[in-house]
Design a protein around this motif. Structure first.
Motif, PDB file in Angstrom:
ATOM      1  N   GLU A  25       2.432   1.038  -5.572  1.00 51.58           N
ATOM      2  CA  GLU A  25       2.249   2.226  -4.738  1.00 51.58           C
ATOM      3  C   GLU A  25       2.966   3.168  -5.636  1.00 51.58           C
ATOM      4  O   GLU A  25       2.573   4.414  -6.036  1.00 51.58           O
TER       5      GLU A  25
ATOM      6  N   LYS B 137      -0.203  -0.679   4.844  1.00 50.55           N
ATOM      7  CA  LYS B 137      -1.396  -0.904   5.819  1.00 50.55           C
ATOM      8  C   LYS B 137      -0.699  -0.761   7.261  1.00 50.55           C
ATOM      9  O   LYS B 137       0.544  -0.764   7.558  1.00 50.55           O
TER      10      LYS B 137
ATOM     11  N   TYR C 293      -4.432  -5.994  10.672  1.00 53.12           N
ATOM     12  CA  TYR C 293      -4.097  -4.696   9.880  1.00 53.12           C
ATOM     13  C   TYR C 293      -5.292  -3.744  10.217  1.00 53.12           C
ATOM     14  O   TYR C 293      -6.486  -4.283  10.438  1.00 53.12           O
ATOM     15  N   TRP C 294      -4.888  -2.687  10.506  1.00 53.40           N
ATOM     16  CA  TRP C 294      -5.850  -1.516  11.204  1.00 53.40           C
ATOM     17  C   TRP C 294      -7.045  -1.447  10.180  1.00 53.40           C
ATOM     18  O   TRP C 294      -6.917  -0.982   8.913  1.00 53.40           O
ATOM     19  N   GLN C 295      -8.218  -1.833  10.507  1.00 54.21           N
ATOM     20  CA  GLN C 295      -9.465  -1.381   9.845  1.00 54.21           C
ATOM     21  C   GLN C 295      -9.320  -2.201   8.557  1.00 54.21           C
ATOM     22  O   GLN C 295      -9.870  -1.760   7.581  1.00 54.21           O
ATOM     23  N   ARG C 296      -8.685  -3.531   8.391  1.00 60.34           N
ATOM     24  CA  ARG C 296      -8.491  -4.159   7.147  1.00 60.34           C
ATOM     25  C   ARG C 296      -8.967  -5.571   7.480  1.00 60.34           C
ATOM     26  O   ARG C 296      -7.999  -6.329   7.410  1.00 60.34           O
TER      27      ARG C 296
ATOM     28  N   TYR D 160      -1.290  10.564   4.686  1.00 60.98           N
ATOM     29  CA  TYR D 160      -2.133   9.217   4.594  1.00 60.98           C
ATOM     30  C   TYR D 160      -2.195   8.595   6.006  1.00 60.98           C
ATOM     31  O   TYR D 160      -3.139   7.921   6.406  1.00 60.98           O
ATOM     32  N   VAL D 161      -1.110   8.566   6.713  1.00 58.34           N
ATOM     33  CA  VAL D 161      -1.064   7.599   7.894  1.00 58.34           C
ATOM     34  C   VAL D 161      -1.919   8.376   8.910  1.00 58.34           C
ATOM     35  O   VAL D 161      -2.703   7.692   9.538  1.00 58.34           O
TER      36      VAL D 161
ATOM     37  N   TYR E 245       3.359   1.513   9.709  1.00 66.11           N
ATOM     38  CA  TYR E 245       2.841   1.286   8.333  1.00 66.11           C
ATOM     39  C   TYR E 245       3.818   0.623   7.595  1.00 66.11           C
ATOM     40  O   TYR E 245       4.885   0.747   7.566  1.00 66.11           O
TER      41      TYR E 245
ATOM     42  N   ARG F 128      -2.037   1.121  -1.079  1.00 59.77           N
ATOM     43  CA  ARG F 128      -1.266   2.035  -0.199  1.00 59.77           C
ATOM     44  C   ARG F 128      -0.799   1.074   1.264  1.00 59.77           C
ATOM     45  O   ARG F 128      -1.209   0.096   1.338  1.00 59.77           O
TER      46      ARG F 128
ATOM     47  N   ASP G 111      -4.567   9.985   8.477  1.00 61.22           N
ATOM     48  CA  ASP G 111      -5.905   9.627   7.891  1.00 61.22           C
ATOM     49  C   ASP G 111      -6.240   8.061   8.280  1.00 61.22           C
ATOM     50  O   ASP G 111      -7.372   7.788   8.781  1.00 61.22           O
ATOM     51  N   ASP G 112      -5.492   7.438   7.941  1.00 64.63           N
ATOM     52  CA  ASP G 112      -5.612   6.110   7.743  1.00 64.63           C
ATOM     53  C   ASP G 112      -5.766   5.407   9.200  1.00 64.63           C
ATOM     54  O   ASP G 112      -6.584   4.679   9.546  1.00 64.63           O
TER      55      ASP G 112
END
Ligand code: MCA
Ligand code: AMP
Length: 532
Positions: free
Chosen positions: A439, A189, A388-391, A122-123, A180, A187, A125-126
């Motif tokens: 989660e 962030k 927040y990364w890409q949020r 997850y990390v 994260y 999930r 990919d995110d």
């Protein structure tokens, strides 16, 4: 030439980010720009890292990180904020890889040592990792995750042996790290901090706690969270101090190390102090004497990441003579509040704002509270994260008028902040880790035998809170708690795996059909591990 990475494309509220002049320039042999790294040249001959029997100087850290940077660059002039995910146990190689990523112009994304594959994936990919690095001991686990995604994989020990090349100059306003953290929904962030944010988070602690080059700290915390990375490792490196790194917490090893009598600082979460007290109580009187002697040589012991119960503070004072300094922080802001280094530390309180950090308390209508009234903590300052990364939406929603909204409730009493809890009960703090109830619920609902579930935090003297799960099983299904825990551990970190499990016929709901979490908490029998 303008460094296009110094001013991000996705625009969060930027009041926290100091606008430095453009620091980019031609690449140099050393690749300056990151203050933490540049300062290390001033204490080149001093010991930076102690790992087991080995000691490494700042000069060695500079050399090793230049090798790592050159290996990652692999002929490129600059990583230009490529995310580099790395799984390195706490130790010298961790530090060399972290600095190597920064010196190559990349963003460091440390991976947990304890996460199962789905959490690591997850990390990776995110964050959109472009390179993955691992310690040789973890190669088997990590290489295949990278290969499956077509991401280049490097071994840390091999990167350390590459010939150093010219390194880029890195603008300190660039993104440096993504950590994260769990939130109230979905999930975890990615919390992005720049080199300037990291510098500010470090500098306020250097000033408040009077870090100096003669300090020697024992690192026992995981190095994928702010507490271990900023407060312990990087403060030591900024000060030119020595960081003695244990690969993981072990109460007997910590006491043995303290008993050697050369440490000056110790920082940990309350659960660790509880475990150390327990080990002390089992030790012989001769061992206790040596342990107490070691503590008396220290100048400061700090607790944070979760509320320090007053009985723990008092017992620690009885056995060591130290009144733990409790402070308050968050992944998004670094540290914000601290009891004083000099002067009385109030048990059950987290003190006053740290240098350079602005803190305000607001009521539910968004107005500053009257003195003595509880309110939500909001924070402003140069250490506050960038985004927040890409949020972008989540980033925008977490700020009001440039202040970061923490979700923590506090009150000021006699000039000192006292924490009262969080505005949202779906966040659980267990062993100093923040976990999200939804989660865990989403994962449990994937289990074929589980029809419905509610995850809650159950107060616990050792862990602060334990993760509890109330489960409604599918018709005719049966499930034993041990097999459920084993199933969950394959999908979630150990600390997210429920250790209190309760089987119920129905979940308590309000008129709107929403699960009443406070009623769920009350269903758990006091003091029992499971109720299967
Ligand atoms: C592990 N176990 C648990 C939990 N974790 N049981 C209940 N609740 C838990 N949370 C169980 C395991 O299942 C296992 O049991 C046994 O305990 C030992 O597991 P192990 O992983 O070896 O535990 P440990 O090494 O003793 O870990 C305890 C720890 C660790 C050292 C306190 O939780 C830790 O490092 N916490 C620090 C987290 C941190 O750094 N937080 C900072 C976030 P069995 O053997 O039966 O399976 S940053 C932050 O919060 C902000 C910025 C701030 O203010 O600092
Ligand atoms: P994290 O997201 O892991 O950085 O955890 C940050 C959270 O830990 C804060 O929002 C608080 O809820 C909690 N926290 C940190 N320090 C303390 C403290 N001294 N007392 C109570 N809660 C704390």
């Amino acid at each position: 030439m303008k460094d296009q990475y110094s001013d991000g494309e996705s625009g969060p509220p930027r009041s926290n980010e100091s606008k430095e002049s453009d620091a980019s320039g031609p690449t140099s042999a050393f690749g300056r720009g990151i203050a933490l790294v540049d300062r290390a040249r001033d204490h080149a001959g001093r010991v930076a890292v102690i790992s087991g029997q080995d000691a490494f100087t700042y000069e060695q850290l500079l050399e090793a990180s230049a090798c790592v940077a050159s290996c990652i660059l692999d002929g490129r002039d600059d990583l230009r904020e490529t995310r580099v995910a790395f799984q390195e146990p706490p130790g010298f190689e961790y530090a060399a890889v972290q600095w190597g990523i920064w010196r190559a112009g990349g963003i460091a994304v440390p991976l947990s040592m304890d996460h199962p594959a789905p959490e690591l994936e997850y990390v990776i990919d995110d964050a959109g990792a472009g390179i993955v690095i691992a310690h040789a001991d973890y190669e088997e686990r990590v290489r295949c995750l990278a290969q499956r995604r077509g991401i280049p994989f490097l071994l840390g020990n091999e990167a350390l042996r590459v010939n150093p090349a010219r390194l880029p100059e890195v603008n300190p306003a660039r993104r440096a790290m993504i950590l994260y953290t769990s939130g109230t929904t979905g999930r975890p962030k990615g919390v992005v901090t720049t080199h300037n944010n990291i510098r500010a988070q470090i500098e306020c602690l250097i000033e408040a706690w009077e870090w100096n080059a003669r300090d020697r700290i024992l690192s026992v915390l995981p190095l994928n969270h702010v507490h271990g990375i900023i407060n312990v490792l990087l403060c030591a490196f900024w000060a030119g101090a020595a960081c003695d790194i244990l690969p993981r917490f072990d109460a007997d090893r910590v006491w043995a190390r303290i008993a050697e009598g050369d440490l000056t600082l110790f920082m940990a979460v309350p659960t660790i102090y509880v475990k150390l007290i327990r080990a002390w109580e089992k030790a012989s009187s001769a061992a206790c004497m040596a342990m107490g002697e070691g503590c008396s040589r220290m100048r400061l012991m700090v607790s944070g990441s979760a509320a320090l119960p007053v009985p723990v503070l008092e017992r620690w004072r009885e056995i060591t003579g130290h009144t733990l300094l409790e402070r308050y922080g968050m992944t998004e802001i670094g540290m914000a509040l601290s009891n004083p280094l000099h002067g009385p530390r109030k048990p059950g309180h987290v003190g006053q704002p740290l240098p350079g950090v602005q803190v305000r308390l607001l009521d539910e209508s968004g107005k500053p509270v009257s003195p003595g009234e509880p309110g939500e903590i909001q924070v402003k300052g140069p250490g506050v994260f960038r985004e927040y990364w890409q949020r972008p939406e989540a980033t925008r929603e977490s700020f009001r008028e440039g202040w970061f909204v923490t979700g923590d409730i506090a009150v000021v009493e006699d000039g000192s902040y006292r924490m009262l809890g969080r505005s949202n009960t779906d966040i659980i703090k267990t062993g100093g880790y923040k976990v999200s109830a939804p989660e865990i619920e989403n994962v449990l609902l994937e289990h074929p035998e589980i029809e419905e579930c509610a995850v809650v935090g159950i107060d616990d003297p050792e862990w602060g809170q334990r993760v509890g799960a109330a489960l409604v099983l599918a018709k005719g299904a049966s499930l034993d708690p041990d097999s459920l825990r084993a199933w969950t551990k394959e999908r979630l970190a150990q600390y997210k795996t429920p250790t209190r499990i309760l089987f119920v016929d129905d979940l308590p709901r309000n008129a709107m059909g929403k699960v009443q979490k406070t009623v769920v908490v009350a269903l758990f029998p006091k003091g029992e591990m499971t109720n299967a």
